[in-house]
Scaffold this active site. Structure first.
Site, PDB file in Angstrom:
ATOM      1  N   ASP A 190      58.512 -45.952  50.911  1.00 34.99           N
ATOM      2  CA  ASP A 190      58.438 -44.601  50.142  1.00 34.99           C
ATOM      3  C   ASP A 190      59.597 -43.747  50.293  1.00 34.99           C
ATOM      4  OD1 ASP A 190      55.754 -45.282  49.457  1.00 34.99           O
ATOM      5  OD2 ASP A 190      55.023 -44.659  51.267  1.00 34.99           O
ATOM      6  N   TYR A 243      51.357 -37.228  41.118  1.00 33.78           N
ATOM      7  CA  TYR A 243      52.020 -37.769  39.730  1.00 33.78           C
ATOM      8  C   TYR A 243      50.709 -37.934  38.754  1.00 33.78           C
ATOM      9  CZ  TYR A 243      50.453 -42.438  41.444  1.00 33.78           C
ATOM     10  OH  TYR A 243      49.869 -43.430  41.925  1.00 33.78           O
ATOM     11  N   LEU A 256      48.874 -24.276  60.088  1.00 28.80           N
ATOM     12  CA  LEU A 256      50.044 -24.103  60.850  1.00 28.80           C
ATOM     13  C   LEU A 256      50.200 -25.042  61.818  1.00 28.80           C
ATOM     14  CD1 LEU A 256      52.926 -22.543  61.040  1.00 28.80           C
ATOM     15  CD2 LEU A 256      51.607 -20.893  62.229  1.00 28.80           C
ATOM     16  N   MET A 315      55.045 -34.632  44.683  1.00 33.62           N
ATOM     17  CA  MET A 315      54.796 -35.850  45.083  1.00 33.62           C
ATOM     18  C   MET A 315      53.391 -36.460  44.445  1.00 33.62           C
ATOM     19  SD  MET A 315      56.134 -35.944  49.165  1.00 33.62           S
ATOM     20  CE  MET A 315      55.890 -37.816  49.397  1.00 33.62           C
ATOM     21  N   GLY A 348      56.560 -37.338  40.910  1.00 32.30           N
ATOM     22  CA  GLY A 348      56.022 -38.277  41.708  1.00 32.30           C
ATOM     23  C   GLY A 348      55.972 -39.511  41.125  1.00 32.30           C
ATOM     24  N   LYS A 377      47.660 -47.030  55.669  1.00 32.19           N
ATOM     25  CA  LYS A 377      49.573 -46.894  56.199  1.00 32.19           C
ATOM     26  C   LYS A 377      49.663 -47.031  57.676  1.00 32.19           C
ATOM     27  CE  LYS A 377      51.256 -45.343  51.736  1.00 32.19           C
ATOM     28  NZ  LYS A 377      52.197 -44.447  51.034  1.00 32.19           N
ATOM     29  N   MET A 423      49.073 -49.031  40.066  1.00 29.49           N
ATOM     30  CA  MET A 423      49.779 -49.501  39.082  1.00 29.49           C
ATOM     31  C   MET A 423      50.690 -50.557  39.440  1.00 29.49           C
ATOM     32  SD  MET A 423      50.855 -46.100  36.774  1.00 29.49           S
ATOM     33  CE  MET A 423      51.207 -45.184  38.356  1.00 29.49           C
ATOM     34  N   SER A 424      50.845 -50.860  40.880  1.00 30.57           N
ATOM     35  CA  SER A 424      51.725 -51.959  41.298  1.00 30.57           C
ATOM     36  C   SER A 424      51.605 -53.243  40.578  1.00 30.57           C
ATOM     37  CB  SER A 424      51.619 -51.935  42.976  1.00 30.57           C
ATOM     38  OG  SER A 424      51.838 -50.540  43.429  1.00 30.57           O
TER      39      SER A 424
END
Ligand code: ATR
Length: 286
Positions: free
Chosen positions: A110, A227, A163, A225, A248, A73, A23-24
């Site tokens: 973020d 969306y 864990l 987070m 989110g 990232k 969507m950026s």
């Protein structure tokens, strides 16, 4: 409103694989149009094998800056010459800025996005007031831990299906972050000020993490987070229990604000209804 792009236009963008659902571009180009900037924001989908080549080609500033999204990232941070504390702590960059001297600076917006979303949808919430529970131990959880620690969280508890991965994350951050077993959830929820779903559970409409949110204090804030959909099953359960919620999408929109400033040198106009635009793209009622 100008839509002219001249030869002197400032170019920014976003890279990811795939990128077509991002969507950026819609958000940033709406801000560009509202400010009548001579600028553009474009999507890039470098192949996974050629990501480094792609970024290297941008050295020198042909493009002023790019957002980086899944799955690049971590590799983006590794490519940068300098990085913000937040990007280093998060172990990931969602923004690369290209200087004229050929250097690359990595940042992570973020984190400010997460804090901005909480401020917008749960006004008055104090990060430093109570322990925080994060569900999940992947990249999204790591970014949240970094931002919340820098914002003064007294303790962050990580609960994860695996864990060992939660323990690894806790060990990387030091004593304010602890890993805990799912069996301890009732105790962990009882005094939590904020509960965040940083797993992928609930994505696409499935069930969220199996956590009894009614065990939290009445004043607790619950954030997801995920969306897609906007009102996840996790958030609906939180609302049914009477808890304030943060979605989110707001985090995604808030991270775009410092990004826009960093690339185009001016804050975006608050008059543009980017949330309404994003809701339309998601097929959600406005
Ligand atoms: P991201 O970068 O979005 O955080 P990730 O690194 O793949 O993505 O992490 C996904 C998170 O969702 C992890 O915490 C993962 O748990 P594991 O570490 O045990 O894999 C969690 N997750 C994904 N699917 C899950 C499921 N079906 N049940 C519980 N947790 C799940």
């Amino acid at each position: 409103m100008s839509s002219t792009i001249s030869g002197a236009a400032v170019v920014g963008g976003v890279c990811g694989q795939p990128i077509k659902h991002s969507m950026s571009p819609v958000i940033h180009n709406a801000w560009i149009a509202a400010a009548s900037l001579d600028a553009a924001y474009v999507p890039f989908a470098p192949t996974a094998e050629r990501f480094e080549t792609f970024v290297d080609g941008l050295r020198g500033g042909a493009v002023r800056g790019v957002n980086v999204t899944i799955p690049f990232k971590e590799r983006a941070l590794a490519l940068a010459d300098t990085a913000s504390d937040l990007a280093k702590m998060a172990g990931a960059a969602n923004l690369l800025l290209f200087a004229a001297d050929g250097s690359i600076h990595a940042d992570n917006t973020d984190g400010p996005g997460l804090l901005g979303a909480i401020e917008a949808q749960a006004p008055g919430f104090e990060v430093a007031a109570a322990p925080i529970l994060i569900l999940g131990a992947g990249g999204a959880a790591r970014g949240a831990v970094a931002a919340l620690l820098l914002a003064g969280a007294p303790q962050i508890r990580i609960v994860n299906r695996t864990l060992a991965r939660a323990q690894e994350l806790a060990d990387a951050f030091g004593e304010r972050v602890i890993a805990a077993d799912e069996a301890a959830l009732p105790d962990l929820l009882a005094d939590a000020g904020l509960v965040i779903n940083a797993t992928s559970l609930g994505l696409g409409g499935g069930e969220g993490p199996a956590v009894d949110l009614s065990l939290t204090p009445k004043t607790a804030v619950v954030m997801d987070m995920v969306y897609r959909p906007l009102r996840t099953e996790f958030l609906r359960r939180a609302q049914a229990a009477g808890r304030r919620t943060v979605d989110g999408l707001e985090m995604l929109l808030r991270q775009a604000i410092p990004t826009f400033e960093a690339i185009y040198g001016a804050p975006p106009s608050p008059a543009v209804d980017v949330r309404g635009m994003a809701l339309k793209l998601l097929g959600e009622p406005c």
